[in-house]
Scaffold this motif. Structure first.
Motif, PDB file in Angstrom:
ATOM      1  N   TRP A  82      16.870  -1.579  13.806  1.00 42.00           N
ATOM      2  CA  TRP A  82      16.389  -2.784  12.425  1.00 42.00           C
ATOM      3  C   TRP A  82      15.881  -1.653  12.040  1.00 42.00           C
ATOM      4  CZ3 TRP A  82      13.516  -7.042  14.957  1.00 42.00           C
ATOM      5  CH2 TRP A  82      14.651  -8.116  16.035  1.00 42.00           C
ATOM      6  N   GLN A  83      15.622  -1.881   9.962  1.00 41.68           N
ATOM      7  CA  GLN A  83      15.248  -1.084   9.407  1.00 41.68           C
ATOM      8  C   GLN A  83      13.884  -1.857   8.677  1.00 41.68           C
ATOM      9  OE1 GLN A  83      17.582   0.827   6.516  1.00 41.68           O
ATOM     10  NE2 GLN A  83      16.965  -0.274   4.754  1.00 41.68           N
ATOM     11  N   GLN A 103      16.709  -6.464   7.508  1.00 40.69           N
ATOM     12  CA  GLN A 103      18.341  -5.436   7.006  1.00 40.69           C
ATOM     13  C   GLN A 103      18.175  -4.530   8.566  1.00 40.69           C
ATOM     14  OE1 GLN A 103      19.885  -4.934   4.125  1.00 40.69           O
ATOM     15  NE2 GLN A 103      20.914  -3.710   5.625  1.00 40.69           N
ATOM     16  N   SER A 105      19.372  -0.987  10.265  1.00 37.05           N
ATOM     17  CA  SER A 105      19.308   0.009  10.281  1.00 37.05           C
ATOM     18  C   SER A 105      21.059   1.255  10.320  1.00 37.05           C
ATOM     19  CB  SER A 105      18.698   1.262  10.746  1.00 37.05           C
ATOM     20  OG  SER A 105      19.393   0.664  12.656  1.00 37.05           O
ATOM     21  N   PRO A 106      21.125   2.248   9.680  1.00 37.69           N
ATOM     22  CA  PRO A 106      22.809   2.188  10.120  1.00 37.69           C
ATOM     23  C   PRO A 106      23.725   2.479  10.913  1.00 37.69           C
ATOM     24  CG  PRO A 106      21.243   4.136   8.449  1.00 37.69           C
ATOM     25  CD  PRO A 106      20.296   3.052   9.289  1.00 37.69           C
ATOM     26  N   ALA A 107      22.347   2.549  11.964  1.00 34.13           N
ATOM     27  CA  ALA A 107      22.362   2.684  14.054  1.00 34.13           C
ATOM     28  C   ALA A 107      23.010   1.018  14.769  1.00 34.13           C
ATOM     29  CB  ALA A 107      21.832   3.033  14.925  1.00 34.13           C
ATOM     30  N   GLU A 109      23.884  -1.816  11.979  1.00 31.42           N
ATOM     31  CA  GLU A 109      24.805  -1.648  11.273  1.00 31.42           C
ATOM     32  C   GLU A 109      26.224  -1.368  12.196  1.00 31.42           C
ATOM     33  OE1 GLU A 109      24.975  -0.385   7.159  1.00 31.42           O
ATOM     34  OE2 GLU A 109      23.505  -2.395   7.001  1.00 31.42           O
ATOM     35  N   GLU A 110      26.339  -0.014  12.941  1.00 28.69           N
ATOM     36  CA  GLU A 110      27.248   0.045  13.342  1.00 28.69           C
ATOM     37  C   GLU A 110      27.266  -0.495  14.707  1.00 28.69           C
ATOM     38  OE1 GLU A 110      30.667   2.692  14.057  1.00 28.69           O
ATOM     39  OE2 GLU A 110      29.620   2.320  12.590  1.00 28.69           O
ATOM     40  N   LYS A 111      26.256  -0.860  15.562  1.00 28.15           N
ATOM     41  CA  LYS A 111      26.355  -2.055  16.692  1.00 28.15           C
ATOM     42  C   LYS A 111      27.423  -3.367  16.433  1.00 28.15           C
ATOM     43  CE  LYS A 111      23.862  -3.678  20.322  1.00 28.15           C
ATOM     44  NZ  LYS A 111      23.464  -3.211  21.757  1.00 28.15           N
ATOM     45  N   ARG A 113      29.535  -3.925  13.718  1.00 25.16           N
ATOM     46  CA  ARG A 113      31.102  -3.435  13.996  1.00 25.16           C
ATOM     47  C   ARG A 113      31.516  -3.522  14.795  1.00 25.16           C
ATOM     48  NH1 ARG A 113      28.770  -1.267   9.209  1.00 25.16           N
ATOM     49  NH2 ARG A 113      28.859   0.699   9.605  1.00 25.16           N
TER      50      ARG A 113
END
Length: 149
Positions: A82-83, A103, A105-107, A109-111, A113
């Motif tokens: 989480w960001q 929002q 985090s990039p990690a 968001e990857e999870k 996806r």
């Protein structure tokens, strides 16, 4: 990926809602069932640094930034997926609203996806958390108004 959000109407004035969110920032235990402890580590002119305990075991640090009169952001300092979580006071057709926004985090968001069930779980988390927060805000604001009389 944009934030995961949920919005509900709130039967409180903006002032009472903001005061309730300030209480939640300093002591989230009554508002969030999964949070079992909280220590405010530092206070700043625009917010605070806190450490919350989730389900009695997981510790997370958050930098809470107040942006009165309508926004409070919780930057996740130790949660890798989480960001930011934001509480946003708004106006809807029926009056005042509260939006909870997560929002990833990039990690995260990857999870999301790679694992669609994770995204579904985060949507459920945002919705159920908002319901719990609004119910507690209504109850505690009513209780405080009764004591003030």
């Amino acid at each position: 990926m944009g934030p995961i959000t949920s919005t509900l109407p709130v039967r409180l004035s903006r002032r009472l809602l903001w005061t309730g969110l300030e209480r939640k920032a300093a002591d989230p235990v009554p508002f969030l069932p999964a949070v079992t402890g909280c220590t405010v580590l530092e206070r700043y002119p625009d917010g605070l640094l806190r450490e919350i305990v989730v389900r009695g075991e997981q510790r997370q640090r958050e930098r809470v930034t107040f942006a009165p009169p309508d926004r409070m952001d919780f930057a996740q300092l130790t949660e890798p997926l989480w960001q930011t979580i934001s509480n946003i006071i708004g106006d809807g057709p029926g009056g005042t609203t509260l939006t909870l926004s997560l929002q990833l985090s990039p990690a995260g968001e990857e999870k999301a996806r790679l694992e669609p069930q994770y995204l579904a779980a985060m949507r459920d988390f945002v919705e159920s958390t908002l319901v719990a927060v609004v119910e507690t805000l209504h109850r505690t604001s009513t209780e405080q108004a009764g004591r003030a009389r």
